[in-house]
Design a protein around this motif. Sequence first.
Motif, PDB file in Angstrom:
ATOM      1  N   UNK A  89       0.825  -1.204   0.000  1.00 53.12           N
ATOM      2  CA  UNK A  89       0.000   0.000   0.000  1.00 53.12           C
ATOM      3  C   UNK A  89       0.865   1.261   0.000  1.00 53.12           C
ATOM      4  N   UNK A  90       0.242   2.352  -0.381  1.00 47.43           N
ATOM      5  CA  UNK A  90       0.922   3.643  -0.343  1.00 47.43           C
ATOM      6  C   UNK A  90       1.423   3.935   1.063  1.00 47.43           C
ATOM      7  N   UNK A  91       0.614   3.663   2.079  1.00 47.12           N
ATOM      8  CA  UNK A  91       1.032   3.947   3.450  1.00 47.12           C
ATOM      9  C   UNK A  91       2.244   3.117   3.855  1.00 47.12           C
ATOM     10  N   UNK A  92       2.325   1.884   3.391  1.00 47.99           N
ATOM     11  CA  UNK A  92       3.499   1.064   3.673  1.00 47.99           C
ATOM     12  C   UNK A  92       4.746   1.640   2.992  1.00 47.99           C
ATOM     13  N   UNK A  93       4.591   2.127   1.790  1.00 48.96           N
ATOM     14  CA  UNK A  93       5.711   2.751   1.084  1.00 48.96           C
ATOM     15  C   UNK A  93       6.164   3.996   1.839  1.00 48.96           C
ATOM     16  N   UNK A  94       5.212   4.826   2.249  1.00 46.24           N
ATOM     17  CA  UNK A  94       5.523   6.052   2.991  1.00 46.24           C
ATOM     18  C   UNK A  94       6.229   5.714   4.302  1.00 46.24           C
ATOM     19  N   UNK A  95       5.684   4.769   5.052  1.00 44.05           N
ATOM     20  CA  UNK A  95       6.289   4.382   6.329  1.00 44.05           C
ATOM     21  C   UNK A  95       7.715   3.881   6.135  1.00 44.05           C
ATOM     22  N   UNK A  96       7.893   3.053   5.126  1.00 48.66           N
ATOM     23  CA  UNK A  96       9.233   2.514   4.836  1.00 48.66           C
ATOM     24  C   UNK A  96      10.219   3.649   4.545  1.00 48.66           C
ATOM     25  N   UNK A  97       9.826   4.569   3.699  1.00 51.08           N
ATOM     26  CA  UNK A  97      10.733   5.655   3.332  1.00 51.08           C
ATOM     27  C   UNK A  97      10.970   6.626   4.488  1.00 51.08           C
ATOM     28  N   UNK A  98       9.976   6.841   5.329  1.00 55.84           N
ATOM     29  CA  UNK A  98      10.219   7.669   6.518  1.00 55.84           C
ATOM     30  C   UNK A  98      11.315   7.053   7.378  1.00 55.84           C
ATOM     31  N   UNK A  99      11.382   5.738   7.416  1.00 58.77           N
ATOM     32  CA  UNK A  99      12.439   5.060   8.169  1.00 58.77           C
ATOM     33  C   UNK A  99      13.778   5.098   7.446  1.00 58.77           C
ATOM     34  N   UNK A 100      13.794   4.732   6.187  1.00 58.77           N
ATOM     35  CA  UNK A 100      15.036   4.678   5.416  1.00 58.77           C
ATOM     36  C   UNK A 100      15.673   6.058   5.274  1.00 58.77           C
TER      37      UNK A 100
END
Length: 117
Positions: A89-100
Amino acid sequence: MEYGTKGWEIHPEITLAPQDVIIQKTTPDSFYNTFLDDELKKQGIEHLIIAGIQTEACVDTTCRRAFSLDYKVTLVSDAHSTWDSQDITAQQIINHHNGVLRWFADVYPSNEITFDS
Protein backbone atom coordinates in the motif's frame (compact mmCIF):
# COMPACT_ATOMS: atom_id res chain seq x y z
CA MET A 1 2.73 15.05 -14.00
CA GLU A 2 3.47 15.62 -17.64
CA TYR A 3 4.75 19.05 -18.64
CA GLY A 4 2.02 21.24 -20.10
CA THR A 5 -0.91 19.11 -18.93
CA LYS A 6 -3.66 20.20 -16.52
CA GLY A 7 -2.12 18.16 -13.68
CA TRP A 8 1.21 19.93 -14.17
CA GLU A 9 -0.15 23.44 -13.66
CA ILE A 10 0.26 25.33 -10.38
CA HIS A 11 -3.03 25.13 -8.47
CA PRO A 12 -5.06 28.34 -8.89
CA GLU A 13 -5.35 28.79 -5.11
CA ILE A 14 -1.59 29.24 -4.88
CA THR A 15 -0.68 32.85 -5.45
CA LEU A 16 2.86 33.45 -6.61
CA ALA A 17 4.76 36.37 -5.11
CA PRO A 18 7.12 38.44 -7.28
CA GLN A 19 10.17 36.90 -5.55
CA ASP A 20 8.98 33.30 -6.07
CA VAL A 21 11.15 31.18 -8.34
CA ILE A 22 9.70 28.34 -10.38
CA ILE A 23 12.08 25.49 -11.18
CA GLN A 24 10.89 22.86 -13.61
CA LYS A 25 12.37 19.41 -13.37
CA THR A 26 12.19 16.44 -15.69
CA THR A 27 13.52 13.67 -13.46
CA PRO A 28 12.87 12.52 -9.87
CA ASP A 29 16.01 14.39 -8.76
CA SER A 30 15.05 18.04 -8.26
CA PHE A 31 18.69 19.04 -8.65
CA TYR A 32 19.50 17.15 -11.87
CA ASN A 33 19.67 19.46 -14.90
CA THR A 34 17.98 22.31 -12.99
CA PHE A 35 19.26 25.51 -11.43
CA LEU A 36 17.89 24.57 -7.97
CA ASP A 37 21.29 24.25 -6.29
CA ASP A 38 22.48 27.57 -7.77
CA GLU A 39 19.29 29.34 -6.69
CA LEU A 40 19.47 27.96 -3.14
CA LYS A 41 23.10 28.99 -2.81
CA LYS A 42 22.35 32.43 -4.25
CA GLN A 43 19.71 32.90 -1.55
CA GLY A 44 21.94 31.51 1.20
CA ILE A 45 19.59 28.59 1.91
CA GLU A 46 21.27 25.70 3.75
CA HIS A 47 18.28 23.84 5.23
CA LEU A 48 15.64 22.21 3.05
CA ILE A 49 12.26 21.03 4.26
CA ILE A 50 10.97 18.43 1.84
CA ALA A 51 7.40 17.40 1.10
CA GLY A 52 5.83 16.22 -2.11
CA ILE A 53 4.86 13.36 -4.30
CA GLN A 54 5.96 10.51 -5.22
CA THR A 55 7.55 9.15 -2.08
CA GLU A 56 9.63 6.34 -3.58
CA ALA A 57 10.83 8.40 -6.54
CA CYS A 58 10.99 12.19 -6.33
CA VAL A 59 10.92 12.57 -2.54
CA ASP A 60 13.47 9.81 -1.93
CA THR A 61 15.84 10.93 -4.69
CA THR A 62 15.71 14.61 -3.79
CA CYS A 63 16.31 13.91 -0.07
CA ARG A 64 19.36 11.82 -0.86
CA ARG A 65 20.74 14.29 -3.39
CA ALA A 66 20.23 17.29 -1.07
CA PHE A 67 22.11 15.42 1.66
CA SER A 68 24.94 14.65 -0.79
CA LEU A 69 25.14 18.35 -1.65
CA ASP A 70 25.62 19.14 2.07
CA TYR A 71 22.19 20.63 2.77
CA LYS A 72 20.55 20.05 6.13
CA VAL A 73 17.42 18.13 5.18
CA THR A 74 14.11 17.77 7.00
CA LEU A 75 11.53 15.39 5.57
CA VAL A 76 7.94 16.12 6.59
CA SER A 77 6.77 12.59 7.38
CA ASP A 78 3.07 13.29 6.82
CA ALA A 79 3.46 15.60 3.82
CA HIS A 80 4.63 13.25 1.10
CA SER A 81 2.56 10.68 -0.67
CA THR A 82 2.36 8.04 -3.36
CA TRP A 83 0.03 5.44 -4.81
CA ASP A 84 -0.39 1.78 -3.91
CA SER A 85 1.96 -0.49 -5.81
CA GLN A 86 1.08 -3.95 -7.05
CA ASP A 87 2.52 -5.45 -3.85
CA ILE A 88 2.18 -2.93 -1.01
CA THR A 89 0.00 0.00 0.00
CA ALA A 90 0.92 3.64 -0.34
CA GLN A 91 1.03 3.95 3.45
CA GLN A 92 3.50 1.06 3.67
CA ILE A 93 5.71 2.75 1.08
CA ILE A 94 5.52 6.05 2.99
CA ASN A 95 6.29 4.38 6.33
CA HIS A 96 9.23 2.51 4.84
CA HIS A 97 10.73 5.65 3.33
CA ASN A 98 10.22 7.67 6.52
CA GLY A 99 12.44 5.06 8.17
CA VAL A 100 15.04 4.68 5.42
CA LEU A 101 15.42 8.39 4.77
CA ARG A 102 16.42 9.01 8.41
CA TRP A 103 19.95 8.31 7.12
CA PHE A 104 19.72 11.45 5.00
CA ALA A 105 17.19 13.70 6.72
CA ASP A 106 15.63 14.57 10.04
CA VAL A 107 12.10 13.17 9.79
CA TYR A 108 9.28 14.95 11.63
CA PRO A 109 5.51 15.21 11.28
CA SER A 110 4.20 18.60 10.19
CA ASN A 111 2.90 19.51 13.65
CA GLU A 112 6.47 19.39 14.99
CA ILE A 113 7.98 21.71 12.37
CA THR A 114 8.22 25.42 13.04
CA PHE A 115 9.64 28.22 10.98
CA ASP A 116 11.64 31.08 12.46
CA SER A 117 11.08 34.49 10.92
